[in-house]
Design a protein around this motif. Sequence first.
Motif, mmCIF file in Angstrom:
data_model
loop_
_atom_site.group_PDB
_atom_site.id
_atom_site.type_symbol
_atom_site.label_atom_id
_atom_site.label_comp_id
_atom_site.label_asym_id
_atom_site.label_seq_id
_atom_site.Cartn_x
_atom_site.Cartn_y
_atom_site.Cartn_z
ATOM 1 N N ARG A 17 -10.013 0.030 4.658
ATOM 2 C CA ARG A 17 -10.685 0.555 3.466
ATOM 3 C C ARG A 17 -12.080 1.038 3.852
ATOM 4 O O ARG A 17 -12.551 0.774 4.965
ATOM 5 C CB ARG A 17 -10.786 -0.548 2.402
ATOM 6 N N TRP A 65 0.844 -1.205 0.000
ATOM 7 C CA TRP A 65 0.000 0.000 0.000
ATOM 8 C C TRP A 65 0.883 1.260 0.000
ATOM 9 O O TRP A 65 0.636 2.191 -0.757
ATOM 10 C CB TRP A 65 -0.922 0.028 1.223
ATOM 11 N N VAL A 94 -8.198 4.809 2.066
ATOM 12 C CA VAL A 94 -7.783 4.138 3.302
ATOM 13 C C VAL A 94 -7.876 5.162 4.429
ATOM 14 O O VAL A 94 -7.391 6.288 4.290
ATOM 15 C CB VAL A 94 -6.339 3.600 3.197
#
Length: 415
Positions: free
Chosen positions: A355, A292, A346
């Motif tokens: 999320r 991420w 996020v």
Amino acid sequence: MQKLKVCELFAGVGGFRLGLEKTGRYAVVWSNQWEPSTKMQHASLVYEARFGPQNHSNSNIEEVATAEIPDHDMLVGGFPCQDYSVATTLKNSKGLIGKKGVLWWSIHRILSEKKNKPNYLFLENVDRLLKSPSAQRGRDFAIMLRSLNDLGYAVEWRVINAAEYGMPQRRRRVFFLAYHISTELFKSLKNSNPKDWLLKDGVISTAFPVEKTAQNPVSFDLEQNLVSLSNHFNAEKGLSPFLNSGICVDGSVFTLKTTPSYDGHRTLLSDVLENGSADASLYIDETDLPKWEYLKGAKKEVRKTKAGFEYNYSEGSMVFPDALDQPSRTIITGEGGKSPSRFKHVVQTKKGLRRLSPVELERLNMFPDNHTLLEGIPDAKRAFFMGNALVVGVVEQIGSALFQKISEVEKQVQS
């Protein structure tokens, strides 16, 4: 004044309908939703579950005969952004037209074939419509404006970012209204000072006020022949001549850059969060965090194409996690699913990074909670719906201002 009868095309899960019905001034008499290249028609199933199956069509609109569509006062829809170029048919040099599968021409066909044309149109698209395609910036919008004028409509448009008027999502879309020549609203627009209409007197400026501007407007005429317009509009590859607000009457365009004027309540990303009740599956596993962070981060790296060609790739960083004290970024169709992504939202919570839930995504578009909750429809599909949807509050405010304006101009005529 009676409720206006509405035909909703490209209905999705019913964002236009929700916004219009909230005003109490509109009744949807026919709707169509068809997702090409998919067997399960998920959006149509949600639409029917929420609004009932009566007068709802789940057929390819290109194959629906105009005679099957009941007469209506207003046609609405957020049609797909495609290549709207025009050609003539070989058999008949006067026969328009656009490529098969390009759904603007379905709207055009219905308006052309309807003996009782709808008095009003209320349409929505991505804001890049005003500057596409890249080889002839503004051509696609020019084709639409000219063809609507040819069908007897005057048009006003505005690019609206919902967050600039206090709504929870930074979502920029172009909204355009069209008024048939038989209506008092057409006459009112045609006889008005174009700048006054765009800054204070028009429907959209009533719904979404703008500041007075010192900037110079741009005016030009659109070529009458659609094929020629398609071939030659802005062929010198300059910037699009269409600014974020404008009107077009009888082929004459008047366009102006406007700035939002709003000092009311603002809804932030933090305001839509499910506090403590979000599903455990939404939380990001620590082992996935580096992926991420990489995707959200700035990059300057050498990449290779499949053919082995090396090139320099760079992009800036994204705010990670998303800022809770701002409206959210734009929801996209790929928002759902667990896989790390640059574009998914996020948020930081007490329990960790996660999320957004389907309900939170619905709230960002101002839909009722669990509007898209239906057995057999996965969360990723619910997220996809919201990536395709519009902000319901924008439709509600324009719908309310439109009804009010119609009532006003009709009263003036009667008195």
